[in-house]
Each structure stands twice: as C-alpha cells, then as structure tokens.
Design a protein around this motif. Structure first.
Motif, short mmCIF file in Angstrom:
data_model
loop_
_atom_site.label_atom_id
_atom_site.label_comp_id
_atom_site.label_asym_id
_atom_site.label_seq_id
_atom_site.Cartn_x
_atom_site.Cartn_y
_atom_site.Cartn_z
N THR A 16 0.84 -1.20 0.00
CA THR A 16 0.00 0.00 0.00
C THR A 16 0.87 1.25 0.00
O THR A 16 0.39 2.33 -0.27
CB THR A 16 -0.92 0.03 1.23
OG1 THR A 16 -0.12 -0.05 2.40
CG2 THR A 16 -1.92 -1.10 1.19
N ARG A 17 2.15 1.11 0.30
CA ARG A 17 3.07 2.24 0.29
C ARG A 17 3.64 2.44 -1.10
O ARG A 17 3.61 1.54 -1.93
CB ARG A 17 4.19 1.99 1.30
CG ARG A 17 3.62 1.88 2.71
CD ARG A 17 4.64 1.56 3.71
NE ARG A 17 5.56 2.70 3.87
CZ ARG A 17 6.58 2.68 4.68
NH1 ARG A 17 6.85 1.61 5.40
NH2 ARG A 17 7.36 3.73 4.80
N SER A 18 4.19 3.60 -1.37
CA SER A 18 4.70 3.91 -2.70
C SER A 18 6.07 3.27 -2.93
O SER A 18 6.78 2.95 -1.98
CB SER A 18 4.82 5.42 -2.89
OG SER A 18 5.89 5.93 -2.13
N LEU A 19 6.43 3.13 -4.19
CA LEU A 19 7.74 2.60 -4.54
C LEU A 19 8.83 3.49 -3.96
O LEU A 19 9.87 3.00 -3.51
CB LEU A 19 7.90 2.48 -6.06
CG LEU A 19 9.27 2.02 -6.57
CD1 LEU A 19 9.64 0.67 -5.98
CD2 LEU A 19 9.28 1.98 -8.08
N LYS A 20 8.61 4.78 -3.96
CA LYS A 20 9.59 5.72 -3.40
C LYS A 20 9.93 5.35 -1.96
O LYS A 20 11.09 5.40 -1.56
CB LYS A 20 9.05 7.14 -3.48
CG LYS A 20 9.99 8.19 -2.96
CD LYS A 20 9.35 9.56 -3.05
CE LYS A 20 10.22 10.58 -2.34
NZ LYS A 20 9.57 11.88 -2.27
N ASP A 21 8.93 4.97 -1.18
CA ASP A 21 9.14 4.60 0.22
C ASP A 21 9.90 3.28 0.36
O ASP A 21 10.56 3.05 1.36
CB ASP A 21 7.81 4.46 0.96
CG ASP A 21 7.08 5.78 1.10
OD1 ASP A 21 7.73 6.84 1.01
OD2 ASP A 21 5.85 5.75 1.32
N GLN A 23 11.88 1.76 -2.26
CA GLN A 23 12.78 1.55 -3.38
C GLN A 23 14.04 0.78 -3.02
O GLN A 23 14.44 -0.12 -3.75
CB GLN A 23 13.15 2.89 -4.01
CG GLN A 23 13.71 2.75 -5.39
CD GLN A 23 13.61 4.04 -6.16
OE1 GLN A 23 13.35 5.09 -5.61
NE2 GLN A 23 13.81 3.97 -7.45
N PHE A 34 7.22 -4.50 -8.98
CA PHE A 34 6.49 -3.74 -7.99
C PHE A 34 5.19 -3.26 -8.61
O PHE A 34 5.20 -2.68 -9.70
CB PHE A 34 7.33 -2.54 -7.55
CG PHE A 34 6.65 -1.63 -6.58
CD1 PHE A 34 6.86 -1.78 -5.23
CD2 PHE A 34 5.81 -0.62 -7.01
CE1 PHE A 34 6.24 -0.94 -4.31
CE2 PHE A 34 5.19 0.22 -6.12
CZ PHE A 34 5.41 0.06 -4.76
N HIS A 36 1.79 -1.11 -7.24
CA HIS A 36 1.07 -0.50 -6.12
C HIS A 36 -0.31 -1.15 -6.07
O HIS A 36 -0.89 -1.52 -7.09
CB HIS A 36 0.94 1.01 -6.32
CG HIS A 36 0.41 1.69 -5.11
ND1 HIS A 36 -0.92 1.87 -4.90
CD2 HIS A 36 1.05 2.19 -4.03
CE1 HIS A 36 -1.10 2.47 -3.74
NE2 HIS A 36 0.09 2.68 -3.19
N ARG A 37 -0.81 -1.32 -4.88
CA ARG A 37 -2.09 -2.00 -4.71
C ARG A 37 -3.20 -1.37 -5.54
O ARG A 37 -4.08 -2.06 -6.04
CB ARG A 37 -2.47 -2.01 -3.23
CG ARG A 37 -3.65 -2.92 -2.96
CD ARG A 37 -3.77 -3.24 -1.53
NE ARG A 37 -2.63 -4.11 -1.18
CZ ARG A 37 -2.46 -4.62 0.00
NH1 ARG A 37 -3.29 -4.37 0.96
NH2 ARG A 37 -1.42 -5.38 0.25
N SER A 38 -3.16 -0.06 -5.72
CA SER A 38 -4.20 0.61 -6.50
C SER A 38 -4.14 0.26 -7.98
O SER A 38 -5.10 0.44 -8.72
CB SER A 38 -4.12 2.13 -6.33
OG SER A 38 -2.89 2.62 -6.87
#
Length: 51
Positions: A16-21, A23, A34, A36-38
């Motif tokens: 649920t977190r972004s790739l940036k978080d 990486q 990767f 993202h869940r969305s």
C-alpha cells in the motif's frame, strides 16, 4: 521467516506504500517487480511477469 529459493519462479510486491518509500528494499530483494495495490489487476500482474 523462510528463505526464498530458486524454486520460486517470481515474486511481485503489492504494498500500500509507494515505490519511493520502498525503493531500496525492492532493489535489494528478490522481487521481480512492484505494483502498487491501486494498480493491481490480472493484466498488470501478467505484464509484470512478462518482463
């Protein structure tokens, strides 16, 4: 926690977190990709695994 072995054909992360978080963890780990869940869908998983 278990260890991934060569018998595992692919690992995809769907957090649920972004790739940036995440990486650094993604780059250092065995994940094949990767999503993202969305963005999760059968097509997105197929496209990711086809890379």
């Amino acid at each position: 926690m278990g260890t991934l072995t060569a018998s595992v054909p692919a690992v995809s992360l769907v957090p649920t977190r972004s790739l940036k978080d995440l990486q650094e963890l993604v780059a250092a780990g065995p994940a094949r990709g990767f999503l993202h869940r969305s963005a999760l869908s059968a097509r997105a998983v197929r496209d990711l695994l086809a890379r």
